[in-house]
Design a protein around this motif. Sequence first.
Motif, PDB file in Angstrom:
ATOM      1  N   VAL A 157       0.832  -1.211   0.000  1.00 56.34           N
ATOM      2  CA  VAL A 157       0.000   0.000   0.000  1.00 56.34           C
ATOM      3  C   VAL A 157       0.863   1.256   0.000  1.00 56.34           C
ATOM      4  CG1 VAL A 157      -1.771   1.286   1.251  1.00 56.34           C
ATOM      5  CG2 VAL A 157      -1.863  -1.220   1.177  1.00 56.34           C
ATOM      6  N   GLY A 158       1.889   1.277   0.861  1.00 57.99           N
ATOM      7  CA  GLY A 158       2.665   2.495   1.060  1.00 57.99           C
ATOM      8  C   GLY A 158       3.316   3.083  -0.172  1.00 57.99           C
ATOM      9  N   PRO A 159       4.141   2.308  -0.914  1.00 55.73           N
ATOM     10  CA  PRO A 159       4.813   2.904  -2.075  1.00 55.73           C
ATOM     11  C   PRO A 159       3.858   3.420  -3.144  1.00 55.73           C
ATOM     12  CG  PRO A 159       5.902   0.881  -1.413  1.00 55.73           C
ATOM     13  CD  PRO A 159       4.629   0.950  -0.620  1.00 55.73           C
ATOM     14  N   ALA A 160       2.830   2.638  -3.443  1.00 60.93           N
ATOM     15  CA  ALA A 160       1.870   3.091  -4.458  1.00 60.93           C
ATOM     16  C   ALA A 160       1.183   4.375  -4.007  1.00 60.93           C
ATOM     17  CB  ALA A 160       0.841   1.995  -4.731  1.00 60.93           C
ATOM     18  N   LEU A 161       0.751   4.387  -2.744  1.00 61.10           N
ATOM     19  CA  LEU A 161       0.098   5.584  -2.214  1.00 61.10           C
ATOM     20  C   LEU A 161       1.078   6.751  -2.144  1.00 61.10           C
ATOM     21  CD1 LEU A 161      -2.410   6.876  -0.988  1.00 61.10           C
ATOM     22  CD2 LEU A 161      -1.698   5.973   1.253  1.00 61.10           C
ATOM     23  N   GLY A 162       2.325   6.453  -1.774  1.00 66.36           N
ATOM     24  CA  GLY A 162       3.330   7.504  -1.701  1.00 66.36           C
ATOM     25  C   GLY A 162       3.592   8.153  -3.041  1.00 66.36           C
ATOM     26  N   ALA A 163       3.655   7.318  -4.109  1.00 71.01           N
ATOM     27  CA  ALA A 163       3.873   7.866  -5.447  1.00 71.01           C
ATOM     28  C   ALA A 163       2.694   8.719  -5.894  1.00 71.01           C
ATOM     29  CB  ALA A 163       4.105   6.731  -6.442  1.00 71.01           C
ATOM     30  N   VAL A 164       1.485   8.254  -5.595  1.00 68.03           N
ATOM     31  CA  VAL A 164       0.283   9.014  -5.975  1.00 68.03           C
ATOM     32  C   VAL A 164       0.238  10.338  -5.215  1.00 68.03           C
ATOM     33  CG1 VAL A 164      -2.236   9.047  -5.890  1.00 68.03           C
ATOM     34  CG2 VAL A 164      -1.045   6.982  -6.633  1.00 68.03           C
ATOM     35  N   LEU A 165       0.494  10.285  -3.905  1.00 70.46           N
ATOM     36  CA  LEU A 165       0.474  11.512  -3.100  1.00 70.46           C
ATOM     37  C   LEU A 165       1.573  12.472  -3.530  1.00 70.46           C
ATOM     38  CD1 LEU A 165      -0.217  10.069   0.483  1.00 70.46           C
ATOM     39  CD2 LEU A 165      -1.824  11.215  -1.066  1.00 70.46           C
ATOM     40  N   PHE A 166       2.729  11.929  -3.941  1.00 75.04           N
ATOM     41  CA  PHE A 166       3.813  12.787  -4.429  1.00 75.04           C
ATOM     42  C   PHE A 166       3.387  13.513  -5.699  1.00 75.04           C
ATOM     43  CE2 PHE A 166       7.753  13.793  -6.639  1.00 75.04           C
ATOM     44  CZ  PHE A 166       8.559  14.272  -5.617  1.00 75.04           C
ATOM     45  N   VAL A 168       0.387  14.386  -6.335  1.00 77.20           N
ATOM     46  CA  VAL A 168      -0.561  15.416  -5.908  1.00 77.20           C
ATOM     47  C   VAL A 168       0.182  16.634  -5.383  1.00 77.20           C
ATOM     48  CG1 VAL A 168      -2.393  15.967  -4.250  1.00 77.20           C
ATOM     49  CG2 VAL A 168      -2.374  13.746  -5.414  1.00 77.20           C
ATOM     50  N   GLY A 169       1.212  16.388  -4.595  1.00 79.56           N
ATOM     51  CA  GLY A 169       2.014  17.463  -4.012  1.00 79.56           C
ATOM     52  C   GLY A 169       3.244  16.883  -3.354  1.00 79.56           C
ATOM     53  N   MET A 170       4.413  17.447  -3.571  1.00 83.66           N
ATOM     54  CA  MET A 170       5.662  16.875  -3.080  1.00 83.66           C
ATOM     55  C   MET A 170       5.673  16.691  -1.569  1.00 83.66           C
ATOM     56  SD  MET A 170       8.478  18.864  -5.462  1.00 83.66           S
ATOM     57  CE  MET A 170       9.831  18.325  -4.413  1.00 83.66           C
ATOM     58  N   ALA A 171       4.977  17.550  -0.842  1.00 86.43           N
ATOM     59  CA  ALA A 171       5.021  17.491   0.614  1.00 86.43           C
ATOM     60  C   ALA A 171       3.966  16.565   1.206  1.00 86.43           C
ATOM     61  CB  ALA A 171       4.854  18.897   1.193  1.00 86.43           C
ATOM     62  N   VAL A 172       2.969  16.187   0.420  1.00 87.79           N
ATOM     63  CA  VAL A 172       1.830  15.436   0.958  1.00 87.79           C
ATOM     64  C   VAL A 172       2.236  14.094   1.573  1.00 87.79           C
ATOM     65  CG1 VAL A 172      -0.380  14.367   0.397  1.00 87.79           C
ATOM     66  CG2 VAL A 172       0.224  16.590  -0.593  1.00 87.79           C
ATOM     67  N   PRO A 173       3.015  13.234   0.881  1.00 90.00           N
ATOM     68  CA  PRO A 173       3.339  11.932   1.481  1.00 90.00           C
ATOM     69  C   PRO A 173       4.121  12.037   2.779  1.00 90.00           C
ATOM     70  CG  PRO A 173       4.669  12.328  -0.487  1.00 90.00           C
ATOM     71  CD  PRO A 173       3.614  13.375  -0.460  1.00 90.00           C
ATOM     72  N   PHE A 174       4.959  13.061   2.920  1.00 88.20           N
ATOM     73  CA  PHE A 174       5.753  13.201   4.133  1.00 88.20           C
ATOM     74  C   PHE A 174       4.898  13.705   5.297  1.00 88.20           C
ATOM     75  CE2 PHE A 174       8.403  13.968   0.374  1.00 88.20           C
ATOM     76  CZ  PHE A 174       9.252  12.867   0.486  1.00 88.20           C
ATOM     77  N   THR A 175       3.866  14.484   4.974  1.00 87.86           N
ATOM     78  CA  THR A 175       2.914  14.915   5.998  1.00 87.86           C
ATOM     79  C   THR A 175       2.138  13.719   6.536  1.00 87.86           C
ATOM     80  OG1 THR A 175       2.666  17.052   4.875  1.00 87.86           O
ATOM     81  CG2 THR A 175       0.975  16.447   6.475  1.00 87.86           C
ATOM     82  N   PHE A 259       6.820   3.724 -11.019  1.00 86.54           N
ATOM     83  CA  PHE A 259       7.865   3.328 -10.076  1.00 86.54           C
ATOM     84  C   PHE A 259       7.252   2.884  -8.754  1.00 86.54           C
ATOM     85  CE2 PHE A 259      10.766   4.559  -6.597  1.00 86.54           C
ATOM     86  CZ  PHE A 259      11.787   3.659  -6.872  1.00 86.54           C
ATOM     87  N   GLY A 260       6.205   3.576  -8.316  1.00 82.20           N
ATOM     88  CA  GLY A 260       5.524   3.175  -7.085  1.00 82.20           C
ATOM     89  C   GLY A 260       4.942   1.781  -7.187  1.00 82.20           C
ATOM     90  N   LEU A 261       4.341   1.473  -8.331  1.00 80.95           N
ATOM     91  CA  LEU A 261       3.774   0.135  -8.541  1.00 80.95           C
ATOM     92  C   LEU A 261       4.871  -0.919  -8.622  1.00 80.95           C
ATOM     93  CD1 LEU A 261       0.940   0.907 -11.130  1.00 80.95           C
ATOM     94  CD2 LEU A 261       0.681   0.314  -8.714  1.00 80.95           C
ATOM     95  N   LEU A 262       6.018  -0.553  -9.177  1.00 81.00           N
ATOM     96  CA  LEU A 262       7.122  -1.498  -9.281  1.00 81.00           C
ATOM     97  C   LEU A 262       7.622  -1.894  -7.898  1.00 81.00           C
ATOM     98  CD1 LEU A 262       9.071  -2.945 -11.254  1.00 81.00           C
ATOM     99  CD2 LEU A 262      10.583  -0.975 -11.024  1.00 81.00           C
ATOM    100  N   THR A 263       7.813  -0.922  -7.027  1.00 73.18           N
ATOM    101  CA  THR A 263       8.256  -1.232  -5.670  1.00 73.18           C
ATOM    102  C   THR A 263       7.169  -1.946  -4.876  1.00 73.18           C
ATOM    103  OG1 THR A 263       7.579   0.973  -4.912  1.00 73.18           O
ATOM    104  CG2 THR A 263       9.860   0.700  -5.599  1.00 73.18           C
ATOM    105  N   THR A 264       5.910  -1.724  -5.256  1.00 72.18           N
ATOM    106  CA  THR A 264       4.790  -2.370  -4.581  1.00 72.18           C
ATOM    107  C   THR A 264       4.640  -3.831  -4.987  1.00 72.18           C
ATOM    108  OG1 THR A 264       3.586  -0.277  -4.427  1.00 72.18           O
ATOM    109  CG2 THR A 264       2.290  -2.268  -4.237  1.00 72.18           C
ATOM    110  N   ALA A 265       5.056  -4.164  -6.204  1.00 71.67           N
ATOM    111  CA  ALA A 265       4.838  -5.508  -6.726  1.00 71.67           C
ATOM    112  C   ALA A 265       5.447  -6.587  -5.841  1.00 71.67           C
ATOM    113  CB  ALA A 265       5.412  -5.609  -8.141  1.00 71.67           C
ATOM    114  N   SER A 266       6.560  -6.272  -5.179  1.00 74.31           N
ATOM    115  CA  SER A 266       7.189  -7.261  -4.313  1.00 74.31           C
ATOM    116  C   SER A 266       6.269  -7.665  -3.168  1.00 74.31           C
ATOM    117  CB  SER A 266       8.500  -6.716  -3.756  1.00 74.31           C
ATOM    118  OG  SER A 266       8.271  -5.565  -2.963  1.00 74.31           O
ATOM    119  N   ALA A 267       5.371  -6.760  -2.778  1.00 78.15           N
ATOM    120  CA  ALA A 267       4.458  -7.074  -1.682  1.00 78.15           C
ATOM    121  C   ALA A 267       3.462  -8.160  -2.063  1.00 78.15           C
ATOM    122  CB  ALA A 267       3.713  -5.819  -1.252  1.00 78.15           C
ATOM    123  N   VAL A 268       3.119  -8.245  -3.326  1.00 71.42           N
ATOM    124  CA  VAL A 268       2.183  -9.287  -3.764  1.00 71.42           C
ATOM    125  C   VAL A 268       2.785 -10.665  -3.489  1.00 71.42           C
ATOM    126  CG1 VAL A 268       0.962 -10.276  -5.730  1.00 71.42           C
ATOM    127  CG2 VAL A 268       1.185  -7.781  -5.516  1.00 71.42           C
ATOM    128  N   GLY A 269       4.051 -10.839  -3.866  1.00 70.13           N
ATOM    129  CA  GLY A 269       4.728 -12.095  -3.573  1.00 70.13           C
ATOM    130  C   GLY A 269       4.861 -12.319  -2.077  1.00 70.13           C
TER     131      GLY A 269
END
Length: 411
Positions: A157-166, A168-175, A259-269
């Motif tokens: 969940v995190g990387p995909a959401l982080g990429a999407v939030l990034f 939206v706005g560079m500061a959003v995922p860190f908030t 890139f977010g989905l790529l890092t997320t793919a490992s979680a499926v396995g």
Amino acid sequence: MVETVFPARLGAGFRWLVASSWTSNLGDGLMMAAGPLLVASQTRDPVLVALAAMASQLPWLLFGLVAGALADRLDRRLVIMTMNAVRVGVLVVLTTFVWTGHVNIWLVLVALFAMGTAEVFADTTASTLVPMLVAKPDLGIANARIMAGLITANQLVGPALGAVLFAVGMAVPFTVQAVCVGLGVVLIARIGTPRGAVREDVDSHIRQDIAEGMRWLLGNRAVRTLALVIVTFNVTWAAPWSVLVLWAQERVGVDAAGFGLLTTASAVGGLVATVSYGRLEKRVPLATLMRAALLCEVLFHLAMAFTTTYAVALGLMVFFGAYAFVWGTLSSAVRQRAVPTELQGRVSSVYMICVMGGMLLGSLLGGLIARQWGLTAPWWFAFAGAGITLALVWRELGHIAHADEVATASA
């Protein structure tokens, strides 16, 4: 459902620990994608990108031994709460600079180093709580549950959401990350101080405590060899991983969301491995399981060296997630069973120095290799290094798998 996932025999304290771990890992998962993207937005130099990865790993070499000694002296629950509160403070400062548009690569590097330093103390101490809250026979399943949260929240969940939030706005995922880590502090506060979590009488200097932990590890053949294996495999793994964002963008051709989905793919396995880990541990000899996981690592590096398409890269990352989950869960349980409770913090810190030291060296090598020979070269380096190491320790893995029996026999 709660009883199935978190059996009552593991205890209420363990459930609060898992809740805190999962929540904090969701925030850290945002950083997995948003962090490299923030770095890449400030520089395209492979060495500076690799330095960003090193900034969060270097503190382990500088403060790891001290963190382990303090974990064996202080209230472990309070140490975790304090250090995660420091991480929240650093995130607030970084977010403020990003929101105001005054961020630069050097500020990012300083923030990553500061958060990495706090994480050294928090993570070293957190690893000592599991064997204090859970009986030895249940350590495998307990670590599997914690790893399941790591994979779901941190990698899926995190990387995909982080990429999407990034996007939206560079500061959003860190908030959002600051909020998640802060909530983790609140949740772990619900755990009562476990018996033995604080040493009643401390009459030795911290240097003596560190030396005692070092002597124990060096004197235990199985745990010592496991640490050496971890050093080498983290060097080889970190080399290509340190420039993964550039490799993905230039070799495979992905955007921020890709890139977010790529890092997320490992979680499926990893989720597949989560379901099957209990049966694997019961039916497959531990030594065989460890050898199979490390062999998969060698083959993964080779396959990634040939990869040029996004779909293939996604499939390989799923494969990576499955075997990495098995290895991480099994190696943690093996070490925790073998190490006495009063030494858990110190031995764990030495172990994590091996992990992070290997990653630190690997990250530096990855940046230099990529600059000199291209972004695919680190994968070839990883394949060769991991393959040679596995051949050298193949037989020794039988002793490592049963480190707890060796320790009991020695006692």
